[in-house]
Design a protein around this motif. Structure first.
Motif, mmCIF file in Angstrom:
data_model
loop_
_atom_site.group_PDB
_atom_site.id
_atom_site.type_symbol
_atom_site.label_atom_id
_atom_site.label_comp_id
_atom_site.label_asym_id
_atom_site.label_seq_id
_atom_site.Cartn_x
_atom_site.Cartn_y
_atom_site.Cartn_z
ATOM 1 N N LYS A 3 -2.127 -15.856 17.994
ATOM 2 C CA LYS A 3 -1.792 -14.243 16.655
ATOM 3 C C LYS A 3 -1.470 -14.937 15.563
ATOM 4 C CE LYS A 3 2.392 -13.366 18.466
ATOM 5 N NZ LYS A 3 3.056 -12.056 19.781
ATOM 6 N N LEU A 7 -3.051 -14.782 11.502
ATOM 7 C CA LEU A 7 -2.421 -15.105 10.510
ATOM 8 C C LEU A 7 -1.981 -15.984 9.262
ATOM 9 C CD1 LEU A 7 0.211 -13.100 9.084
ATOM 10 C CD2 LEU A 7 1.876 -14.137 10.389
ATOM 11 N N VAL A 24 4.268 -10.762 4.698
ATOM 12 C CA VAL A 24 4.288 -10.504 5.795
ATOM 13 C C VAL A 24 5.433 -10.262 6.683
ATOM 14 C CG1 VAL A 24 3.887 -11.593 8.028
ATOM 15 C CG2 VAL A 24 2.495 -12.396 5.829
ATOM 16 N N ASN A 26 6.594 -8.907 10.321
ATOM 17 C CA ASN A 26 7.099 -9.013 11.838
ATOM 18 C C ASN A 26 7.244 -7.456 12.598
ATOM 19 O OD1 ASN A 26 7.472 -9.401 14.383
ATOM 20 N ND2 ASN A 26 8.824 -11.599 13.990
ATOM 21 N N TYR A 36 2.022 -8.246 13.304
ATOM 22 C CA TYR A 36 2.314 -8.595 12.012
ATOM 23 C C TYR A 36 1.098 -7.639 10.967
ATOM 24 C CZ TYR A 36 3.222 -12.942 13.958
ATOM 25 O OH TYR A 36 4.163 -14.048 15.206
ATOM 26 N N LEU A 38 0.431 -7.628 7.082
ATOM 27 C CA LEU A 38 -0.137 -8.597 6.061
ATOM 28 C C LEU A 38 -0.321 -7.461 4.706
ATOM 29 C CD1 LEU A 38 -1.987 -11.942 5.296
ATOM 30 C CD2 LEU A 38 -2.413 -10.214 3.809
ATOM 31 N N ASP A 84 -4.228 -7.797 16.285
ATOM 32 C CA ASP A 84 -3.085 -8.397 16.389
ATOM 33 C C ASP A 84 -1.750 -8.441 14.774
ATOM 34 O OD1 ASP A 84 -1.903 -9.276 18.928
ATOM 35 O OD2 ASP A 84 -3.219 -10.496 18.732
ATOM 36 N N VAL A 85 -2.981 -8.568 13.984
ATOM 37 C CA VAL A 85 -2.574 -8.645 12.516
ATOM 38 C C VAL A 85 -2.901 -7.718 11.470
ATOM 39 C CG1 VAL A 85 -2.798 -9.750 9.967
ATOM 40 C CG2 VAL A 85 -2.555 -11.094 12.270
#
Length: 112
Positions: A3, A7, A24, A26, A36, A38, A84-85
């Motif tokens: 991940k 990112l 970004v 967390n 994450y 963004l 995951d992002v």
């Protein structure tokens, strides 16, 4: 691939298309949506779409699946779900209105 690598790919894609104010967050332990967020801005509808396209293209080239994309045609707030992002690409006029950084103020900001 991890991940964190995803990112990095997403961050670089946004930066390559001259996204502004890239932040970004967390989200681990805060949200079940993604690890994450963004968040970035663009100065025009065309640039919003260009950044979103680059995010999808670079993620695909790196072997990541784009789960979904929302808001692309309107180009005011495009959400690109990479698993995951999750990337939020805002038109600069919309970013301050939605102010996700304030909404998720408990999430620590990361330096990438």
């Amino acid at each position: 691939m991890t991940k964190d690598t995803l990112l990095q790919v997403a961050y670089q894609a946004a930066e390559d298309k001259k996204a502004e104010d890239i932040v970004v967050l967390n989200m681990e332990g805060i949200s079940l949506l993604a690890d994450y967020f963004l968040i970035c801005s663009a100065n025009s509808d065309r640039q919003v779409q260009s950044i979103a396209r680059e995010l999808m293209e670079k993620a695909g080239e790196a072997g990541y699946e784009v789960k979904s994309i929302e808001g692309f045609d309107a180009a005011r707030w495009v959400l690109v779900d990479l698993g995951d992002v999750v990337a939020h690409v805002f038109h600069r006029d919309e970013r301050s209105y939605y102010n996700l950084e304030r909404l998720w103020r408990d999430a620590p900001q990361l330096e990438v």
